[in-house]
Design a protein around this motif. Structure first.
Motif, PDB file in Angstrom:
ATOM      1  N   ASP A  15       0.022 -68.544 -50.957  1.00  0.00           N
ATOM      2  CA  ASP A  15      -1.270 -69.259 -51.320  1.00  0.00           C
ATOM      3  C   ASP A  15      -1.862 -68.641 -52.616  1.00  0.00           C
ATOM      4  O   ASP A  15      -2.988 -69.326 -53.189  1.00  0.00           O
ATOM      5  CB  ASP A  15      -2.357 -69.126 -50.017  1.00  0.00           C
ATOM      6  N   THR A  16      -1.332 -67.659 -53.232  1.00  0.00           N
ATOM      7  CA  THR A  16      -1.805 -67.031 -54.078  1.00  0.00           C
ATOM      8  C   THR A  16      -2.230 -67.941 -55.476  1.00  0.00           C
ATOM      9  O   THR A  16      -3.273 -67.745 -55.993  1.00  0.00           O
ATOM     10  CB  THR A  16      -0.911 -65.790 -54.693  1.00  0.00           C
ATOM     11  N   ASP A  17      -1.016 -68.743 -55.895  1.00  0.00           N
ATOM     12  CA  ASP A  17      -1.334 -69.628 -57.039  1.00  0.00           C
ATOM     13  C   ASP A  17      -2.500 -70.547 -56.917  1.00  0.00           C
ATOM     14  O   ASP A  17      -3.262 -70.844 -57.599  1.00  0.00           O
ATOM     15  CB  ASP A  17       0.056 -70.448 -57.332  1.00  0.00           C
ATOM     16  N   ASP A  18      -2.564 -71.251 -55.605  1.00  0.00           N
ATOM     17  CA  ASP A  18      -3.790 -72.018 -55.428  1.00  0.00           C
ATOM     18  C   ASP A  18      -5.188 -71.204 -55.403  1.00  0.00           C
ATOM     19  O   ASP A  18      -6.121 -71.831 -55.972  1.00  0.00           O
ATOM     20  CB  ASP A  18      -3.575 -72.673 -53.702  1.00  0.00           C
ATOM     21  N   ILE A  19      -5.140 -70.024 -54.689  1.00  0.00           N
ATOM     22  CA  ILE A  19      -6.426 -69.418 -54.647  1.00  0.00           C
ATOM     23  C   ILE A  19      -6.887 -68.981 -56.170  1.00  0.00           C
ATOM     24  O   ILE A  19      -7.917 -69.334 -56.488  1.00  0.00           O
ATOM     25  CB  ILE A  19      -6.270 -67.940 -53.934  1.00  0.00           C
ATOM     26  N   ARG A  40      -4.082 -63.479 -60.718  1.00  0.00           N
ATOM     27  CA  ARG A  40      -3.004 -63.227 -59.781  1.00  0.00           C
ATOM     28  C   ARG A  40      -3.113 -61.666 -59.442  1.00  0.00           C
ATOM     29  O   ARG A  40      -2.836 -61.484 -57.953  1.00  0.00           O
ATOM     30  CB  ARG A  40      -1.743 -63.543 -60.274  1.00  0.00           C
ATOM     31  N   GLU A  41      -3.198 -60.653 -60.175  1.00  0.00           N
ATOM     32  CA  GLU A  41      -3.038 -59.481 -60.082  1.00  0.00           C
ATOM     33  C   GLU A  41      -4.198 -58.940 -59.019  1.00  0.00           C
ATOM     34  O   GLU A  41      -3.981 -58.155 -58.098  1.00  0.00           O
ATOM     35  CB  GLU A  41      -2.884 -58.515 -61.014  1.00  0.00           C
ATOM     36  N   GLY A  42      -5.435 -59.319 -59.542  1.00  0.00           N
ATOM     37  CA  GLY A  42      -6.416 -59.181 -58.661  1.00  0.00           C
ATOM     38  C   GLY A  42      -6.495 -59.639 -57.168  1.00  0.00           C
ATOM     39  O   GLY A  42      -6.857 -59.059 -56.360  1.00  0.00           O
ATOM     40  N   HIS A  43      -5.671 -60.867 -57.051  1.00  0.00           N
ATOM     41  CA  HIS A  43      -5.676 -61.357 -55.780  1.00  0.00           C
ATOM     42  C   HIS A  43      -4.704 -60.858 -54.909  1.00  0.00           C
ATOM     43  O   HIS A  43      -4.788 -60.273 -53.371  1.00  0.00           O
ATOM     44  CB  HIS A  43      -5.174 -62.865 -55.810  1.00  0.00           C
ATOM     45  N   LEU A  44      -3.490 -60.357 -55.737  1.00  0.00           N
ATOM     46  CA  LEU A  44      -2.575 -59.501 -54.824  1.00  0.00           C
ATOM     47  C   LEU A  44      -3.029 -58.224 -54.407  1.00  0.00           C
ATOM     48  O   LEU A  44      -2.815 -57.732 -53.390  1.00  0.00           O
ATOM     49  CB  LEU A  44      -1.403 -59.234 -55.578  1.00  0.00           C
ATOM     50  N   LYS A  45      -3.985 -57.467 -55.229  1.00  0.00           N
ATOM     51  CA  LYS A  45      -4.597 -56.278 -54.886  1.00  0.00           C
ATOM     52  C   LYS A  45      -5.539 -56.633 -53.659  1.00  0.00           C
ATOM     53  O   LYS A  45      -5.706 -55.733 -52.616  1.00  0.00           O
ATOM     54  CB  LYS A  45      -5.481 -55.899 -56.200  1.00  0.00           C
ATOM     55  N   TRP A  46      -6.452 -57.710 -53.786  1.00  0.00           N
ATOM     56  CA  TRP A  46      -7.282 -57.967 -52.509  1.00  0.00           C
ATOM     57  C   TRP A  46      -6.314 -58.217 -51.409  1.00  0.00           C
ATOM     58  O   TRP A  46      -6.892 -57.772 -50.256  1.00  0.00           O
ATOM     59  CB  TRP A  46      -7.884 -59.620 -53.070  1.00  0.00           C
ATOM     60  N   LEU A  47      -5.467 -58.869 -51.383  1.00  0.00           N
ATOM     61  CA  LEU A  47      -4.558 -58.818 -50.223  1.00  0.00           C
ATOM     62  C   LEU A  47      -4.097 -57.517 -49.434  1.00  0.00           C
ATOM     63  O   LEU A  47      -3.963 -57.089 -48.401  1.00  0.00           O
ATOM     64  CB  LEU A  47      -2.994 -59.586 -50.497  1.00  0.00           C
ATOM     65  N   GLU A  48      -3.715 -56.652 -50.557  1.00  0.00           N
ATOM     66  CA  GLU A  48      -3.132 -55.206 -50.223  1.00  0.00           C
ATOM     67  C   GLU A  48      -4.224 -54.528 -49.519  1.00  0.00           C
ATOM     68  O   GLU A  48      -4.080 -53.689 -48.783  1.00  0.00           O
ATOM     69  CB  GLU A  48      -2.601 -54.692 -51.109  1.00  0.00           C
ATOM     70  N   THR A  49      -5.373 -54.193 -50.460  1.00  0.00           N
ATOM     71  CA  THR A  49      -6.427 -53.293 -49.972  1.00  0.00           C
ATOM     72  C   THR A  49      -7.277 -53.856 -49.055  1.00  0.00           C
ATOM     73  O   THR A  49      -8.258 -53.247 -48.410  1.00  0.00           O
ATOM     74  CB  THR A  49      -7.004 -53.001 -51.308  1.00  0.00           C
ATOM     75  N   LYS A  50      -7.607 -55.079 -49.135  1.00  0.00           N
ATOM     76  CA  LYS A  50      -8.844 -55.727 -48.162  1.00  0.00           C
ATOM     77  C   LYS A  50      -8.199 -56.672 -46.946  1.00  0.00           C
ATOM     78  O   LYS A  50      -8.561 -56.239 -45.776  1.00  0.00           O
ATOM     79  CB  LYS A  50      -9.477 -56.594 -49.019  1.00  0.00           C
ATOM     80  N   VAL A  51      -7.361 -57.635 -47.297  1.00  0.00           N
ATOM     81  CA  VAL A  51      -6.994 -58.337 -46.237  1.00  0.00           C
ATOM     82  C   VAL A  51      -5.957 -57.579 -45.111  1.00  0.00           C
ATOM     83  O   VAL A  51      -6.077 -57.469 -43.813  1.00  0.00           O
ATOM     84  CB  VAL A  51      -6.199 -59.411 -46.560  1.00  0.00           C
TER      85      VAL A  51
END
Length: 176
Positions: A15-19, A40-51
């Motif tokens: 879902d990264t590209d849509d987000i 995209r990098e920020g979202h991937l970091k969010w997934l890794e460190t928060k989600v």
């Protein structure tokens, strides 16, 4: 599950590209306290460190009729000791706004927060002049608790914030 036109599903890396696309649209970004460009990098970091750590739970809002994702809803800063979290939402697809999907998604997320996560309180912050969002939150069960005057500095001006919360109606506790 409600008969409300949408359902929630867990957000995935797919879902990264849509987000990223949605969060960078002016029609979405204008309502966020933090206005920085979303990457995209920020979202991937969010997934890794928060989600992945459980500090955040994030779902995609999916329109039932077309089975397409139209936005996202999340609980952040989940505080299990005090049984509370901050709520956030955005509808990314322009043609999905004004259909009640935001209120429906908020209701579904409150149900998840109260019954699955066993939270007692879910709170949110909204710009005081975002009357449509405030009405949507109230429809879902949030109540206004206060007004924070000149609370944030966004786009070269101080903005008022409305503080809202929903309390788990099924939670029993001793009032002191």
């Amino acid at each position: 599950m409600c008969e409300c036109g949408v359902y929630l599903r867990p957000m995935t890396i797919d879902d990264t590209d849509d987000i990223v696309r949605w969060r960078n649209k002016e029609s979405v970004r204008q309502y966020f306290i933090y206005q920085e460009e979303f990457t995209r990098e920020g979202h991937l970091k969010w997934l890794e460190t928060k989600v992945k750590t459980g500090e955040v739970v994030q779902f995609m809002i999916v329109e039932k009729a077309a089975d397409r994702a139209v936005g996202s809803v999340f609980l952040r800063d989940i505080d299990r000791a005090h049984r509370k979290a901050e709520y956030g939402i955005f509808i990314g697809e322009d043609d999905a706004r004004g259909k009640g999907y935001g209120s429906a998604a908020a209701g579904l997320m409150l149900d998840y927060a109260f019954h699955e996560l066993k939270l007692h309180r879910v709170y949110l912050r909204a710009f005081a002049d975002n009357e449509r969002a405030i009405a949507s939150y109230q429809k879902a069960g949030f109540q206004i608790e206060g007004l924070l005057v000149d609370d944030v500095y966004v786009r070269d001006t101080f903005r008022n914030i409305v503080w809202m919360a929903a309390i788990n109606p099924d939670d029993t506790y001793e009032k002191r």
